[in-house]
Write a protein that holds these residues in place. Structure first.
Motif, mmCIF file in Angstrom:
data_model
loop_
_atom_site.group_PDB
_atom_site.id
_atom_site.type_symbol
_atom_site.label_atom_id
_atom_site.label_comp_id
_atom_site.label_asym_id
_atom_site.label_seq_id
_atom_site.Cartn_x
_atom_site.Cartn_y
_atom_site.Cartn_z
ATOM 1 N N ILE A 143 -4.260 -2.903 -3.940
ATOM 2 C CA ILE A 143 -3.827 -1.366 -3.997
ATOM 3 C C ILE A 143 -3.715 -0.866 -5.296
ATOM 4 O O ILE A 143 -3.837 0.281 -5.150
ATOM 5 C CB ILE A 143 -2.517 -1.774 -2.554
ATOM 6 C CG1 ILE A 143 -3.586 -2.318 -1.842
ATOM 7 C CG2 ILE A 143 -2.476 -0.370 -2.978
ATOM 8 C CD1 ILE A 143 -1.869 -2.264 -0.488
ATOM 9 N N PRO A 159 -2.827 5.982 3.681
ATOM 10 C CA PRO A 159 -2.578 4.555 3.847
ATOM 11 C C PRO A 159 -3.046 4.321 5.740
ATOM 12 O O PRO A 159 -1.960 4.897 5.941
ATOM 13 C CB PRO A 159 -1.528 4.608 3.757
ATOM 14 C CG PRO A 159 -0.927 5.862 3.323
ATOM 15 C CD PRO A 159 -2.229 6.880 3.130
ATOM 16 N N THR A 191 -4.894 -2.124 5.126
ATOM 17 C CA THR A 191 -3.984 -3.002 4.331
ATOM 18 C C THR A 191 -4.248 -4.490 5.749
ATOM 19 O O THR A 191 -3.042 -5.073 5.712
ATOM 20 C CB THR A 191 -2.329 -2.556 5.164
ATOM 21 O OG1 THR A 191 -2.292 -2.305 6.426
ATOM 22 C CG2 THR A 191 -1.706 -1.821 3.995
ATOM 23 N N GLY A 221 3.406 7.272 5.113
ATOM 24 C CA GLY A 221 2.408 7.158 3.638
ATOM 25 C C GLY A 221 2.889 8.496 2.912
ATOM 26 O O GLY A 221 1.552 8.270 2.080
ATOM 27 N N ILE A 240 2.428 3.370 -0.662
ATOM 28 C CA ILE A 240 2.246 2.238 -0.148
ATOM 29 C C ILE A 240 2.733 1.231 -0.204
ATOM 30 O O ILE A 240 3.025 0.546 -1.915
ATOM 31 C CB ILE A 240 0.191 1.886 -0.179
ATOM 32 C CG1 ILE A 240 -0.752 2.445 0.135
ATOM 33 C CG2 ILE A 240 0.145 0.980 0.641
ATOM 34 C CD1 ILE A 240 -2.254 2.844 0.330
ATOM 35 N N THR A 250 3.944 -2.508 -0.519
ATOM 36 C CA THR A 250 2.700 -3.643 -0.526
ATOM 37 C C THR A 250 3.037 -4.952 -0.143
ATOM 38 O O THR A 250 1.974 -6.228 -0.110
ATOM 39 C CB THR A 250 1.553 -3.618 -1.296
ATOM 40 O OG1 THR A 250 3.057 -3.633 -3.082
ATOM 41 C CG2 THR A 250 1.072 -2.664 -2.143
ATOM 42 N N PHE A 309 -0.906 10.882 -1.528
ATOM 43 C CA PHE A 309 -1.142 10.559 -0.355
ATOM 44 C C PHE A 309 -0.998 11.349 0.988
ATOM 45 O O PHE A 309 -0.211 11.784 0.351
ATOM 46 C CB PHE A 309 0.720 8.998 -0.887
ATOM 47 C CG PHE A 309 0.522 8.145 -1.549
ATOM 48 C CD1 PHE A 309 -0.800 6.946 -1.472
ATOM 49 C CD2 PHE A 309 0.899 8.252 -2.988
ATOM 50 C CE1 PHE A 309 -0.755 6.195 -2.297
ATOM 51 C CE2 PHE A 309 0.414 7.359 -3.882
ATOM 52 C CZ PHE A 309 -0.475 6.001 -3.265
ATOM 53 N N ASN A 310 -0.994 10.674 1.601
ATOM 54 C CA ASN A 310 -1.388 11.327 2.489
ATOM 55 C C ASN A 310 -0.930 12.519 2.824
ATOM 56 O O ASN A 310 -0.431 13.326 3.376
ATOM 57 C CB ASN A 310 -0.700 10.336 3.807
ATOM 58 C CG ASN A 310 -0.841 10.278 5.049
ATOM 59 O OD1 ASN A 310 -2.033 10.295 5.503
ATOM 60 N ND2 ASN A 310 -0.018 9.767 5.630
#
Lengths: 505, 410
Positions: free
Chosen positions: A80, A96, A118, A228, A232, A234, A480-481
């Motif tokens: 990732i 994400p 994911t 998101g 992310i 993980t 991110f998003n």
């Protein structure tokens, strides 16, 4: 910088009317990026075929659709990190995605975005029975964690309705709730630590049982529910609870939602702490009874109230007796009680199958989500009823009454353009009604794209700017998003960002 | 540093904001005897003070009552801002189990009001006289009741704050489920006034338990108590709290059970079966005085540290810590933390702390100094500011307090 748009009735993107975006407009990823992604995760885990991308064009809120440029399915934190690093250094936005069961369009891609899913990160890495924690990858299905920990006498408390399909990573992003959150609290209470991939691919560990929680700011608490937009997660460290010894489930049938609502207030006021308190209203009961899920509820009932107690076996009958008394005092027509699992399932049936059953009444269903102070439930429900009547729309209420979390479900037909517009207007009025009653625009489904337009009902420009500032701390270039949660964000030029990240400045 | 800054500030605020006193222990902790205290009477006045401080380059140390001090002190000119005049209950709806009160309201007063409706705030952090609601939230300390009720941060529903640069923000709301936007409120809980001054708080309340039973087990062998405590922590029932206190002479395990009488009795039986020991039951007021004692009331040593590790490692930590002569220990067995009250006559406090730190880190734990005698120069063992812990925290500090005006104390 964050800029608040002038409030208009017509929203540029985020509305049911304009949410559909035609496919075929998506710009393919440069072939070098595709081959670099394939080097990280393997050729078969980079999806660029338009037909296969269709699966990823929406989440559970299907009114908003747009196919991503590509979908990447990494299998580890390191993958990732490498994927995010590669995409961000090319100025490509990362969206994400867990199982895609979200109900606010949070996993909808931007026109330039790549979805990082994911699905392959589905391993439970550790179950630490002694410390009652588990460490799981984000793609693990919520219910699987409970199944895996049951043999040790433990379980994972948050139980969103989609728990048999939704992922823990998605739960973290949305700070998901569920019926039993009344007693046990929402996801945030159970997330103790996270490994997070930040913008540019940096890996950080935050929180963790055994570390001094007062040594730094509660970054885990801030990350949970960030939809998101911050990074992310993980690896997720979660707190587990011991399985309770016993359960009692009550079903109270009422003439009206108002009297059921009063019974809820009475139950809470007399000091009881039920695990769940759920209401299903008359229109929902009719839908369920007309469907294959029929549970034998009286058709003339105005509301059904499901109350559940769990804990030490010895105290449960007493609690159930008192709750039953509260129901009867508020005019319950009948109260049933389940002690065995089979009967329990039957009493829950109308609540659990409500959404499925509504398909019989109308082709489309908009699941709304808002929270009000519990004492305001009767007046807010009457107000929602009034809104439905004024717009000539069927609204069926199924909700977590114990914590004032409403789900007014608006039934409609997408093919009817006129009705679609009424749905939009009724939704907005319902949101305003809930906010005016001291509530908020979403209790558990998140803001996503769908509720950005309502954010100004509950937050002023200073609060929105503070949220935007928090986002910039995690994700300065908004890669991110983007375009989620906050009403309108000016995104810095992608090329500038790419340069900054590429040169490490 | 000696400063008299009230001149220019006095023109901006009413007279009532001045002339307030704070406990002398605060001045000891801040290494100063200059009493520059300002007590704003509203959130607007808090904003006025912080804007003034930003312009003047003065630091502001926000406190509730100032009783819970923390060994860090600003070297720049500073004033102390107390929320003591912000002390009303703004909204209390017992049927919703929520209360909104100004930051300076004392927990004791609020609890009295809640109790008349059979409700309470289930937190029992280390004892501090006249702890305020804002102070509780700013320190973020839940206490051992965390086991049964979850952490404080999960029950703070909303707050109004004034950021370091004077911006007032309304965070969260009055409802128990709320995901409308990024949860900035969470970072305010436990932020010790380093990001903003909390001016009011909305909390979720709980019904008072019908029965609050304290189970006690005393023994001279602490290891025996530890294994019982861990058995309790892994039992199929969840107590409200599990506390183990110990000295070199022995210890005491306290397990609190909440619920209806029949369920508390059943829980006790099930714990006794699971652990193989029988507990003594203590009733109020004896139980209450034991719990007050466990919160550290009456222990006035100037050297206190807190140690964290995985709950399963608590025995190893206690084994190590109890070797310090004259130490008094108090462990939250569920949470995995130990407070150690150390004697100040330790031959060399600095090297003793260094030794402890090394040993504890080898065991996978962390140590943090909570209180230290004023005359000890042990700056490396002073707790660090929250924002020193990584880039993200520092970024949030810049976002909320861009001129670095606020100086947090615990």
């Amino acid at each position: 910088m964050y800029r608040l748009l002038e409030k208009t009735d017509e929203e540029p993107v985020a509305s049911l009317l304009t949410g559909k975006v035609s496919s075929g407009m998506t710009r393919p990823l440069p072939s070098t990026v595709v081959s670099d992604l394939a080097k990280i995760v393997g050729h078969e885990h980079v999806i660029t075929d338009p037909d296969r991308l269709l699966v990823y064009e929406s989440d559970g809120l299907t009114a908003y659709r747009r196919p991503p440029r590509a979908v990447v399915l990494p299998s580890s934190t390191e993958e990732i990190s490498a994927v995010v690093g590669l995409l961000h250094s090319n100025g490509i936005e990362v969206i994400p995605r867990g199982a895609g069961t979200g109900l606010s369009g949070g996993a909808l891609t931007t026109p330039e975005g790549v979805i990082v899913g994911t699905a392959r990160m589905n391993r439970i890495l550790k179950i630490d029975v002694e410390n009652r924690i588990a460490i799981a990858q984000p793609g693990v299905i919520n219910a699987r964690l409970t199944e895996a920990t049951n043999p040790y006498g433990l379980y994972y408390a948050p139980d969103p309705s989609s728990q048999s399909t939704c992922t823990l990573g998605g739960n973290v992003a949305e700070n998901s709730g569920g019926p039993h959150c009344l007693k046990y609290g929402v996801t945030a209470r159970y997330i103790t630590g996270l490994t997070v991939v930040l913008a540019g691919g940096q890996i950080v560990e935050i929180g963790g049982v055994g570390r001094d929680p007062y040594a730094t700011l509660d970054l885990v608490g801030l990350f949970v529910g960030s939809e998101g937009c911050f990074g992310i997660a993980t690896e997720i460290e979660l707190r587990l609870l011991p399985i309770t010894e016993g359960v009692r489930t009550l079903l109270g049938i009422f003439e009206s939602v108002e009297s059921a609502g009063r019974a809820v207030t009475k139950i809470i006021a007399c000091g009881l702490m039920p695990a769940a308190v759920e209401i299903v209203d008359g229109p929902t009961i009719k839908a369920v009874e007309a469907s294959v899920f029929a549970a034998g509820y009286p058709l003339e009932a105005g509301a059904a109230l499901v109350i559940e107690f769990d804990g030490t076996e010895a105290g449960l009958d007493l609690d159930a007796d008192r709750a039953e008394q509260c129901c009867l005092e508020e005019g319950a027509i009948e109260v049933q009680r389940a002690t065995d699992p089979e009967h329990r399932v039957k009493l829950w049936r109308a609540r659990k199958k409500a959404f499925g059953a509504m398909g019989r009444i109308a082709p489309d269903l908009l699941v709304q989500d808002a929270t009000v102070p519990r004492t305001k439930l009767p007046e807010v429900l009457a107000g929602i009823d009034d809104i439905g009547n004024r717009y000539g729309l069927k609204i069926a209420n199924v909700f977590h009454a114990g914590d004032g979390n409403l789900h007014p479900n608006i039934l409609f037909d997408r093919q009817n353009q006129n009705e679609l517009e009424l749905v939009e207007r009724a939704s907005k009025e319902i949101m305003q009604l809930c906010v005016d009653a001291g509530g908020t625009i979403t209790g558990e489904h998140g803001v996503g794209v769908d509720k950005r337009k309502y954010m100004t009902l509950v937050h002023g420009p200073a609060e929105l700017e503070a949220m935007a500032a928090a986002k910039r701390v995690f994700d300065p270039a908004s890669l991110f998003n983007p375009g989620k949660v906050l009403p309108e964000v000016e995104v810095k030029g992608a090329t500038d960002t790419a340069k900054i990240l590429a040169t490490g400045e | 540093m000696r400063v008299d800054l009230t001149d220019s500030l006095s023109r901006l605020l009413p007279e009532e904001a001045f002339g307030h006193s704070v406990p002398s222990s605060l001045w000891t902790a801040l290494r100063t005897d200059v009493e520059t205290v300002v007590a704003p009477g509203s959130a607007e006045e808090v904003a006025t003070i912080l804007k003034w401080a930003s312009e003047m380059g003065v630091r502001v140390v926000p406190i509730g009552t100032g009783a819970h001090t923390y060994p860090r002190y600003p070297r720049d000119p500073f004033i102390v801002l107390t929320t003591s005049r912000l002390n009303e209950i703004q909204h209390y709806e017992p049927a919703d189990l929520t209360m909104t009160a100004s930051a300076g309201a004392s927990i004791r007063d609020l609890s009295t009001e809640m109790a008349t409706h059979g409700q309470w705030l289930p937190f029992d952090p280390p004892d501090v006289p006249n702890r305020t609601l804002g102070g509780l939230v700013a320190t973020g300390l839940s206490g051992p009741l965390w086991a049964g009720y979850g952490q404080l941060r999960n029950h703070v529903l909303g707050a109004t704050i004034v950021c370091g640069d004077g911006r007032a923000l309304r965070l969260g709301g009055k409802v128990v489920k709320n995901v409308a936007g990024f949860d900035i409120l969470k970072v305010m809980v436990g932020s010790r006034g380093e990001l903003a001054v909390i001016t009011s708080v909305t909390v979720r309340l709980f019904p008072l338990p019908v029965v609050d039973r304290l189970l006690v087990l005393e023994a001279t062998d602490v290891s025996e108590l530890v294994s019982t405590a861990r058995a309790v922590a892994t039992a199929p029932i969840m107590p409200a709290s599990i506390i183990l206190s110990a000295t070199s002479d022995g210890g005491r395990l306290l397990v609190r059970l909440h619920g209806a009488r029949v369920s508390v009795e059943a829980d006790q039986k099930s714990l006794e079966k699971h652990t193989g020991v029988s507990f003594e039951v203590r009733n109020t007021p004896e139980a209450e005085s034991l719990l007050v004692q466990e919160r550290g009331s009456g222990i006035d040593t100037e050297l206190v540290v807190r140690v964290w590790a995985l709950p399963s490692r608590i025995g190893v930590l206690l084994d190590l810590l109890k070797q310090v002569p004259g130490v008094s220990l108090n462990a939250d067995v569920y949470g995995g933390s130990v407070r150690a009250y150390l004697p100040v006559n330790l031959s060399d406090i600095e090297s003793s702390l260094a030794g402890l730190q090394k040993d504890i880190e080898e065991l996978g734990g962390t140590i943090r100094v909570l209180r230290i005698p004023a005359e000890v120069d042990a700056s490396s063992y002073f707790a660090k500011p929250l924002v020193d812990e990584g880039e993200l925290a520092a970024g949030l500090k810049r976002a909320f307090d861009p001129h670095a005006v606020l100086w947090g104390i615990e």
